[in-house]
Design an enzyme around this catalytic site. Structure first.
Site, short mmCIF file in Angstrom:
data_model
loop_
_atom_site.label_atom_id
_atom_site.label_comp_id
_atom_site.label_asym_id
_atom_site.label_seq_id
_atom_site.Cartn_x
_atom_site.Cartn_y
_atom_site.Cartn_z
N SER A 84 -14.66 38.87 28.74
CA SER A 84 -13.58 38.21 28.00
C SER A 84 -13.34 36.80 28.49
O SER A 84 -12.46 36.11 27.98
CB SER A 84 -12.29 39.03 28.12
OG SER A 84 -11.88 39.12 29.48
N ASN A 171 -4.26 45.19 34.82
CA ASN A 171 -3.44 45.59 33.68
C ASN A 171 -2.10 44.87 33.66
O ASN A 171 -1.69 44.30 32.64
CB ASN A 171 -3.22 47.10 33.68
CG ASN A 171 -4.50 47.88 33.46
OD1 ASN A 171 -5.55 47.29 33.22
ND2 ASN A 171 -4.41 49.20 33.53
N THR A 216 12.43 28.45 -12.35
CA THR A 216 12.30 29.88 -12.07
C THR A 216 11.17 30.39 -12.96
O THR A 216 11.04 29.93 -14.11
CB THR A 216 13.60 30.66 -12.38
OG1 THR A 216 13.91 30.55 -13.77
CG2 THR A 216 14.76 30.13 -11.56
N HIS A 217 10.37 31.29 -12.44
CA HIS A 217 9.18 31.78 -13.15
C HIS A 217 8.24 30.62 -13.52
O HIS A 217 7.45 30.73 -14.46
CB HIS A 217 9.57 32.53 -14.44
CG HIS A 217 10.59 33.59 -14.23
ND1 HIS A 217 10.28 34.84 -13.74
CD2 HIS A 217 11.94 33.59 -14.42
CE1 HIS A 217 11.39 35.57 -13.65
NE2 HIS A 217 12.41 34.83 -14.05
N ASN A 346 -7.25 13.77 -3.93
CA ASN A 346 -6.83 15.16 -3.73
C ASN A 346 -5.88 15.32 -2.55
O ASN A 346 -6.09 14.73 -1.48
CB ASN A 346 -8.06 16.04 -3.48
CG ASN A 346 -9.05 15.97 -4.63
OD1 ASN A 346 -8.67 15.90 -5.79
ND2 ASN A 346 -10.33 16.00 -4.29
N GLU A 351 -3.48 21.67 0.60
CA GLU A 351 -4.29 22.79 0.11
C GLU A 351 -4.79 23.63 1.29
O GLU A 351 -4.82 24.86 1.24
CB GLU A 351 -5.47 22.27 -0.71
CG GLU A 351 -5.08 21.62 -2.03
CD GLU A 351 -6.30 21.11 -2.78
OE1 GLU A 351 -7.26 21.88 -2.96
OE2 GLU A 351 -6.30 19.93 -3.17
N TYR A 378 -3.04 51.88 29.19
CA TYR A 378 -3.93 50.77 28.85
C TYR A 378 -5.26 51.32 28.32
O TYR A 378 -5.79 52.31 28.81
CB TYR A 378 -4.21 49.88 30.07
CG TYR A 378 -5.16 48.75 29.73
CD1 TYR A 378 -4.71 47.62 29.08
CD2 TYR A 378 -6.52 48.84 30.05
CE1 TYR A 378 -5.58 46.59 28.73
CE2 TYR A 378 -7.40 47.83 29.71
CZ TYR A 378 -6.93 46.70 29.06
OH TYR A 378 -7.79 45.70 28.71
N LYS A 386 -6.16 38.92 22.51
CA LYS A 386 -6.02 37.50 22.87
C LYS A 386 -6.47 36.55 21.76
O LYS A 386 -5.76 35.61 21.40
CB LYS A 386 -6.82 37.18 24.14
CG LYS A 386 -6.63 38.12 25.29
CD LYS A 386 -5.21 38.14 25.81
CE LYS A 386 -5.07 39.10 26.99
NZ LYS A 386 -5.53 40.47 26.73
#
Length: 523
Positions: A84, A171, A216-217, A346, A351, A378, A386
């Protein structure tokens, strides 16, 4: 800010803001934070790690620190799969911080000597210096950040280093590191949230009096002040900041001393290490201390909600920047072009804000799925907690920063907005309010105004273009004073309820945020 700030943090992010106090209540601020703030600095969190230095010579592998009962080394395939260090090296600063606190406690309790403690502290400081200068060799055969630091400490100071792991397991060690790291990440995100809030409030200040269609909508509904709309996003971000603070309070308990899962029979002082690391208290249950990931899931949930808010802001501005709306023009500083269509401009940053929200939501789903069905205490599965957190933090910080950058580099096209206002009969609800004030029940008023709108549709005109006689033909209650309620400007003036889009109400909201965020209107 320049275009370089549009890049999302590659290796680390910096915590620095004079306005950090807004997010940390006075009763929660630590002396360490206050001290750092007074120097205009905040801790630095490593997010992405550089490539590891690996040895290809199998003879160079050293015996594992846990390898006493093993006669054979793990295979290269297993070692590569289980390591890790490629990502948890980001915890090095917090690992060293926890180890120093643990060594001090061991010395106080007589489990190591004061000289051992001092040697450990000096060695850990030297290792931290080497890491930050790029001199440190990270080794995959040492598995993780804890083993790398401890083995390097042994190489550096010898026998005293072997005493550091007394009354401690990886741990509880990693849980302490992770809580410290996320605590700092929360503070960092809080700073960026406030920065975006300030940017939005300043944008609102610059656009006083601008009326835009409210939807709205995605259909035109009622006229609202642009300031009112912008402050709606400020309110959302404030709730995000509050959730972060709530999460911070709950995670701020210390697992150190819980060891593998059952605690220890050695005479340690968990309250001492908890205080040294500025936790509220030690965690009460040692099994819970090493197996709990609630704080991670809660943190990622907060980030996901924040990401959704930013995505909605992005959607709003992407729509408004389109030719169909034309309400917003982003500057060249926050726009991109097309490789084939020369006319294109753009709003790519927003975006991507909209798109990257999927990553942050996905990070939360990863943790929820990871923890489902795990038995106590554990399990190695939890090593996978992580990377989603690191990704979530890096992504949300970038989203917040670029959203603020975009807010500082757009203009609202007042002429285009003004020309668009007559469409959609935005003053219809205000006309219904007029009838209610005349004593007509709202449902009846609704029907009357609906018939008036139908007349306007047939004539392709606005409500305010109808004459009094035409209105009276619909219902005799109409009088000349009706025109005080018609037109978007008059409609906005009629809003007076607390929190509404009326000018006085919005001015009050704006004053609230200017004061709360300590904004200098003249800047």
């Amino acid at each position: 800010m320049n275009m370089e700030s549009l890049a999302v943090f590659n290796n680390s992010f910096s915590l620095s803001s004079p306005s950090h106090d807004h997010f940390i209540p006075k009763n929660l601020r630590s002396s360490r934070m206050v001290s750092l703030q007074s120097h205009g600095q905040m801790p630095k969190l490593e997010v992405r790690c550089a490539a590891l230095t690996q040895s290809t010579d199998p003879k160079s592998k050293e015996a594992k620190l846990w390898g006493g009962r093993f006669e054979e080394s793990v295979t290269d395939v297993v070692e590569r799969f289980t390591e890790s260090i490629s990502f948890d090296k980001a915890l090095y600063k917090h690992d060293i911080m926890g180890s120093k606190a643990h060594a001090s406690m061991l010395a106080k309790q007589g489990l190591i000597t004061v000289n051992d403690r001092d040697s450990i502290h000096e060695g850990l400081s030297e290792i931290e210096r080497r890491i930050e200068s790029g001199e440190f060799e990270w080794r995959t055969d040492r598995e993780d950040v804890h083993m790398n630091v401890e083995a390097a400490l042994t190489d550096l100071i010898g026998e005293p280093a072997k005493k550091l792991h007394t009354a401690r397991s990886r741990n509880d060690q990693v849980m302490t590191d992770f809580r410290l790291w996320i605590r700092d990440a929360i503070d960092a995100i809080g700073v960026k949230i406030k920065y975006l809030q300030v940017s939005l409030v300043k944008l609102a200040i610059k656009n006083e009096g601008v009326i835009v269609p409210g939807y709205t909508h995605l259909q035109r509904a009622q006229p609202v002040l642009l300031q009112h709309l912008l402050l709606a996003f400020v309110e959302q971000l404030e709730r995000d900041a509050g959730r972060l603070l709530d999460c911070r309070v709950r995670l701020n308990f210390c697992p150190l001393g819980a060891c593998a899962l059952a605690g220890t029979g050695l005479p340690i002082d968990r309250f001492m290490t908890s205080d040294a690391l500025e936790f509220t208290a030690p965690m009460r249950n040692s099994i819970d201390a090493v197996s709990d990931r609630d704080f991670v899931m809660e943190f990622l949930s907060v980030n996901a909600i924040t990401a959704i808010h930013l995505s909605r802001l992005g959607e709003e501005w992407v729509l408004w920047a389109s030719e169909e709306f034309g309400f917003v023009t982003p500057s060249d500083k926050v726009s991109t072009g097309s490789s084939i269509m020369p006319q294109k401009k753009n709003p790519d940053p927003m975006e991507l804000v909209r798109g990257k929200s999927a990553r942050v939501v996905g990070d939360l789903v990863t943790l929820l799925t990871l923890c489902k069905g795990l038995p106590l205490a554990y399990n190695r599965d939890l090593q996978e907690d992580k990377e989603p957190v690191f990704d979530s933090v890096k992504t949300i910080l970038g989203m917040l920063e670029v959203s603020a950058e975009f807010a500082q580099n757009i203009t609202f096209n007042r002429e285009r907005i003004q020309k668009s206002l007559p469409a959609g009969h935005l003053d219809a609800t205000t006309l219904a309010d007029y009838l209610v004030k005349k004593g007509i029940p709202f449902r009846t008023s609704h029907d009357i105004v609906g018939r008036a709108v139908a007349v306007c549709v047939s004539k392709s005109c606005e409500l305010q273009a109808l004459g009094v006689d035409e209105l009276k033909s619909i219902d005799p209650v109409f009088e000349k004073d009706v025109y005080e309620f018609l037109g978007v400007e008059n409609a906005v003036k009629k809003f007076s309820s607390y929190g509404s889009t009326g000018s006085a109400c919005v001015a009050s909201q704006l004053d609230h945020w200017v004061t709360k965020l300590e904004i200098n209107k003249g800047v």
